[in-house]
Write a protein that holds these residues in place. Structure first.
Motif, PDB file in Angstrom:
ATOM      1  N   GLU A  81      79.638  12.132  50.703  1.00 14.79           N
ATOM      2  CA  GLU A  81      80.521  12.905  49.762  1.00 14.79           C
ATOM      3  C   GLU A  81      81.345  13.982  50.587  1.00 14.79           C
ATOM      4  O   GLU A  81      82.413  14.166  50.580  1.00 14.79           O
ATOM      5  CB  GLU A  81      79.798  13.731  48.578  1.00 14.79           C
ATOM      6  CG  GLU A  81      80.688  14.255  47.548  1.00 14.79           C
ATOM      7  CD  GLU A  81      80.020  14.870  46.543  1.00 14.79           C
ATOM      8  OE1 GLU A  81      80.661  15.498  45.758  1.00 14.79           O
ATOM      9  OE2 GLU A  81      78.863  15.032  46.321  1.00 14.79           O
ATOM     10  N   GLU A  82      80.591  14.539  51.480  1.00  9.02           N
ATOM     11  CA  GLU A  82      81.220  15.727  52.062  1.00  9.02           C
ATOM     12  C   GLU A  82      82.368  15.030  53.120  1.00  9.02           C
ATOM     13  O   GLU A  82      83.373  15.448  53.251  1.00  9.02           O
ATOM     14  CB  GLU A  82      80.119  16.437  52.967  1.00  9.02           C
ATOM     15  CG  GLU A  82      79.445  17.573  52.069  1.00  9.02           C
ATOM     16  CD  GLU A  82      78.377  18.030  52.883  1.00  9.02           C
ATOM     17  OE1 GLU A  82      77.931  19.237  52.429  1.00  9.02           O
ATOM     18  OE2 GLU A  82      77.851  17.259  53.578  1.00  9.02           O
ATOM     19  N   LYS A  83      81.856  13.930  53.927  1.00  4.99           N
ATOM     20  CA  LYS A  83      82.761  13.364  54.570  1.00  4.99           C
ATOM     21  C   LYS A  83      84.085  12.591  53.887  1.00  4.99           C
ATOM     22  O   LYS A  83      85.126  12.862  54.448  1.00  4.99           O
ATOM     23  CB  LYS A  83      82.084  12.026  55.305  1.00  4.99           C
ATOM     24  CG  LYS A  83      81.045  12.472  56.212  1.00  4.99           C
ATOM     25  CD  LYS A  83      80.556  11.187  56.953  1.00  4.99           C
ATOM     26  CE  LYS A  83      79.207  11.641  57.870  1.00  4.99           C
ATOM     27  NZ  LYS A  83      78.812  10.236  58.499  1.00  4.99           N
ATOM     28  N   PRO A 140      87.551   6.310  52.294  1.00  2.00           N
ATOM     29  CA  PRO A 140      86.931   6.937  51.073  1.00  2.00           C
ATOM     30  C   PRO A 140      87.542   8.178  50.613  1.00  2.00           C
ATOM     31  O   PRO A 140      87.467   8.659  49.495  1.00  2.00           O
ATOM     32  CB  PRO A 140      85.760   7.647  51.809  1.00  2.00           C
ATOM     33  CG  PRO A 140      86.175   7.401  53.201  1.00  2.00           C
ATOM     34  CD  PRO A 140      86.932   6.471  53.410  1.00  2.00           C
ATOM     35  N   ASN A 141      88.408   8.783  51.363  1.00  4.52           N
ATOM     36  CA  ASN A 141      89.274   9.989  50.845  1.00  4.52           C
ATOM     37  C   ASN A 141      90.088   9.532  49.622  1.00  4.52           C
ATOM     38  O   ASN A 141      91.031   8.874  50.099  1.00  4.52           O
ATOM     39  CB  ASN A 141      89.697  10.684  52.052  1.00  4.52           C
ATOM     40  CG  ASN A 141      90.268  12.076  51.517  1.00  4.52           C
ATOM     41  OD1 ASN A 141      91.445  12.159  50.953  1.00  4.52           O
ATOM     42  ND2 ASN A 141      89.609  13.266  51.799  1.00  4.52           N
ATOM     43  N   ALA A 142      90.008  10.220  48.595  1.00  5.74           N
ATOM     44  CA  ALA A 142      90.925   9.903  47.415  1.00  5.74           C
ATOM     45  C   ALA A 142      92.264  10.267  47.714  1.00  5.74           C
ATOM     46  O   ALA A 142      93.156   9.721  47.435  1.00  5.74           O
ATOM     47  CB  ALA A 142      90.345  10.597  46.263  1.00  5.74           C
ATOM     48  N   ASN A 163      89.072   1.780  47.925  1.00  6.62           N
ATOM     49  CA  ASN A 163      88.623   3.375  47.951  1.00  6.62           C
ATOM     50  C   ASN A 163      87.025   3.453  47.835  1.00  6.62           C
ATOM     51  O   ASN A 163      86.155   3.986  46.827  1.00  6.62           O
ATOM     52  CB  ASN A 163      89.131   4.234  46.659  1.00  6.62           C
ATOM     53  CG  ASN A 163      88.905   5.609  46.938  1.00  6.62           C
ATOM     54  OD1 ASN A 163      89.167   6.439  45.908  1.00  6.62           O
ATOM     55  ND2 ASN A 163      88.636   6.159  47.888  1.00  6.62           N
ATOM     56  N   THR A 164      86.477   3.406  49.128  1.00  2.00           N
ATOM     57  CA  THR A 164      85.005   3.775  49.380  1.00  2.00           C
ATOM     58  C   THR A 164      84.567   3.883  50.701  1.00  2.00           C
ATOM     59  O   THR A 164      85.634   3.911  51.607  1.00  2.00           O
ATOM     60  CB  THR A 164      84.334   2.345  48.923  1.00  2.00           C
ATOM     61  OG1 THR A 164      82.952   2.741  48.906  1.00  2.00           O
ATOM     62  CG2 THR A 164      84.596   0.974  49.729  1.00  2.00           C
TER      63      THR A 164
END
Length: 275
Positions: free
Chosen positions: A17-19, A83-85, A105-106
């Motif tokens: 999540e942090e990444k 992954p970053n929205a 998006n993952t």
């Protein structure tokens, strides 16, 4: 490592999540200021990996599409995970002209594995962000027999060491002493070489080929400051400290250079074949 930091591999300490959220607040600046990968290296990657125009490429961590669009313009079919929205939304816009690009998006770790489906896996200044226990194993599994892993790296554009020591080092020592505002090319080369060696040491890949170029670029001073804002060491510091540092860098560079500054960066490719 391309993103300068006093601690090697610090990014591996972040959870998924942090990444995924790390670059969210600077996504637009990233899209605007990060340099593209030299066409010469991209074409060499295609040549070494023997990619035909109908090849299927899987890309890990596409960010805003700096490498994605280059391969898409050459007609390749790509499946990309980002992954970053915020990056994902920009990537969708940047890749809208290319019908053969699919974006998910993952994270690569959470992506549902498609075994033996791709001719090449591409990671452009992103492979170091993947959990080390997942990176090479899952990459190899998604590749077809004898497929290739293509790693592209761009280090941050920076002024000469002479200019840094003369103008900028005193500012860093005063306002951000923990940040290395300049990194020798030889240090970048050593770090990138280490990343390639880890790929071979995994036992999943062989026949590593490495090539590199020194690229010269000219930035507006304000764009250079914006570029710095996209680098992890600057993201990590307190916002007030970052603002003060950037303000002093901007004033000094404008006084010395005027509106533009000449910079250089190392661009490298590493290609290895699935065992």
């Amino acid at each position: 490592m391309p993103d300068r930091s006093p601690k090697n591999n610090w990014y591996q300490d972040l959870n998924l999540e942090e990444k995924s959220k790390w670059y969210g607040q600077i996504a637009n600046a990233y899209n605007k200021s990060r340099p593209r990968y030299p066409e010469k290296l991209v074409k060499r990657a295609i040549e070494i990996a023997r990619l035909s125009t109908d090849a299927k490429i899987f890309e890990i961590g596409s960010a805003t599409g700096t490498a994605t669009t280059t391969f898409a313009e050459l007609g390749f079919s790509l499946v990309c995970v980002e992954p970053n929205a915020a990056f994902y939304q920009i990537l969708l816009r940047n890749c809208a002209p290319y019908e053969k690009v699919k974006i998910i998006n993952t994270t690569f770790e959470e992506w549902e594995l498609e075994k033996n489906q791709f001719d090449a896996v591409l990671a452009a200044t992103s492979f170091h962000w993947i959990s080390s226990e997942v990176a090479c194993v899952k990459t190899a599994e998604t590749l077809k027999t004898d497929g290739y892993l293509i790693l592209l790296w761009n280090t941050p554009p920076q002024p000469t060491q002479e200019i840094y020591q003369k103008l900028l080092d005193p500012i860093y020592q005063t306002y951000a002493p923990d940040i290395k505002g300049y990194e020798a090319i030889t240090t970048h080369q050593k770090n990138i070489r280490g990343l390639g060696n880890k790929v071979i040491d995994s036992g999943k890949f062989q026949n590593l080929v490495s090539e590199e170029l020194i690229c010269e670029v000219t930035y507006e001073v304000d764009d250079y400051i914006e570029l710095l804002s996209t680098l992890s060491p600057y993201i990590a510091i307190d916002s007030e400290q970052r603002h003060t540092l950037f303000a002093n860098l901007r004033i000094t560079l404008h006084n010395y250079y005027g509106d533009t500054i000449n910079l250089s960066y190392l661009s490298a490719l590493q290609i290895a074949q699935k065992v």
